[in-house]
Design an enzyme around this catalytic site. Structure first.
Site, short mmCIF file in Angstrom:
data_model
loop_
_atom_site.label_atom_id
_atom_site.label_comp_id
_atom_site.label_asym_id
_atom_site.label_seq_id
_atom_site.Cartn_x
_atom_site.Cartn_y
_atom_site.Cartn_z
N ASP A 1 -10.77 3.23 5.04
CA ASP A 1 -11.23 1.85 4.94
C ASP A 1 -12.74 1.74 5.09
OD1 ASP A 1 -9.42 -0.21 4.34
OD2 ASP A 1 -8.47 -0.09 6.32
N GLN B 1 -4.10 -1.39 9.82
CA GLN B 1 -4.09 -2.72 9.20
C GLN B 1 -4.68 -3.74 10.17
OE1 GLN B 1 -3.35 -3.34 6.05
NE2 GLN B 1 -3.63 -5.55 6.22
N LYS C 1 0.83 -1.21 0.00
CA LYS C 1 0.00 0.00 0.00
C LYS C 1 0.87 1.26 0.00
CE LYS C 1 -3.74 -2.50 2.32
NZ LYS C 1 -4.50 -2.77 3.56
N1 GUN Z 1 -6.69 -6.63 6.40
C1 GUN Z 1 -7.05 -7.35 5.32
N2 GUN Z 1 -7.63 -6.56 4.40
C2 GUN Z 1 -7.61 -5.31 4.91
C3 GUN Z 1 -8.06 -4.05 4.42
O1 GUN Z 1 -8.61 -3.90 3.33
N3 GUN Z 1 -7.87 -3.01 5.25
C4 GUN Z 1 -7.29 -3.14 6.46
N4 GUN Z 1 -7.16 -2.06 7.22
N5 GUN Z 1 -6.86 -4.27 6.95
C5 GUN Z 1 -7.03 -5.36 6.17
#
Ligand code: GUN
Length: 283
Positions: free
Chosen positions: A119, A96, A52
């Protein structure tokens, strides 16, 4: 044989669009900034966050990495998020998941101001999704909707079946499909006859996180199959939630794993970060 819905290629196009929007913001004196918060040292989470951050830098979004220790308390993380959220140069905050087990995930997520919740996980943004109000939506569901739209696949009146009910994917994608007039059924681990439910689906979204859960022979001939699963097998290979080979013989269109939904999630995160920056800069 099914058409392959190439998420990697579409994600590249989305990232180019995002870069254009970043350049527009830069001309207005705004550099979009995204904070990533990675708690502890889970190797898979580290890789995801690294991906990311790299994607951010490629489109001109500044990324700010925070890596509190696994032993941090819920209070430590809430305090960190409040500090990060107060910085005007940071427009989006991503925590995350999953968090270490001793952490109260809900309290941590709720500490993110909804305007910076890239998110779409806060109660405010999930509520806006359900009511149809404008707000930041979770990235994977946005990516799925974009893949469907780009392939001009019909949604109005179709039977859509979603397997999985997480707030990151299953629930939000169900509401986005409903908004586009699909007839949505939500399935999960306690669903009595999953094979029968899947067999009725014109559009299947598999987001259960269980390799090969959906058997190819369950898929309705001509169905569209969106596989959200990213499961690492003992051989180190990534596998989806759907048996790809046999499913692709019945489906009209299908996403591969890897190279389907995964790259779209990252691209839509960038899009949300730019959206958040533009909103905070005044529209
Ligand atoms: N863990 C797995 N997928 C995601 C996501 O799209 N966002 C976040 N913050 N954590 C994750």
């Amino acid at each position: 044989m099914a058409t392959i819905l190439d998420g990697k290629a579409l994600a590249k196009r989305v990232r180019e669009e995002v870069r254009g929007r970043v350049e527009e913001l830069l001309r207005r004196g705004v550099t979009p900034g995204l904070a990533t918060i990675l708690v502890g040292d889970d190797p898979a989470s580290k890789i995801y966050v690294g991906t990311k951050q790299k994607a951010c830098s490629e489109v001109g979004i500044r990324s700010f990495g925070f890596a509190p220790q696994a032993t941090s308390s819920t209070e430590d993380l809430v305090r960190l998020i409040h500090e990060v959220a107060a910085k005007p140069e940071i427009h989006g905050i991503l925590v995350q998941l999953p968090l270490p087990r001793h952490i109260d995930e809900e309290r941590v997520i709720e500490a993110i101001p909804p305007a910076k919740d890239v998110d779409g996980l806060t109660t405010v943004n999930q509520g806006k999704l359900v009511t149809g109000a404008r707000g930041l939506r979770p990235c994977t569901p946005l990516g799925i909707m974009r893949l469907i739209a780009e392939a001009s696949l019909p949604l109005k009146g179709v039977s859509a079946v979603v397997v999985g009910r997480s707030k990151l994917v299953g629930k939000p994608v169900a509401f986005l499909l409903l908004e586009q007039h699909a007839t949505v059924t939500m399935c999960h681990s306690r669903t009595r006859d999953l094979a029968a439910e899947v067999g009725r689906a014109d559009l299947l979204v598999a987001a259960a996180g269980q390799a090969g859960l959906v058997k190819g022979e369950w898929v309705k001939p001509g169905a569209v199959v969106i596989d959200v699963g990213i499961n690492r097998g003992e051989d180190g290979k990534l596998r989806g939630d759907v048996e790809f080979g046999p499913a692709s013989e019945r489906a009209s269109a299908i996403t591969p794993v890897p190279g389907g939904v995964g790259p779209m999630t990252v691209a839509m995160l960038l899009s949300n970060a730019v959206e958040a920056a533009a909103m905070q800069a005044g529209g």
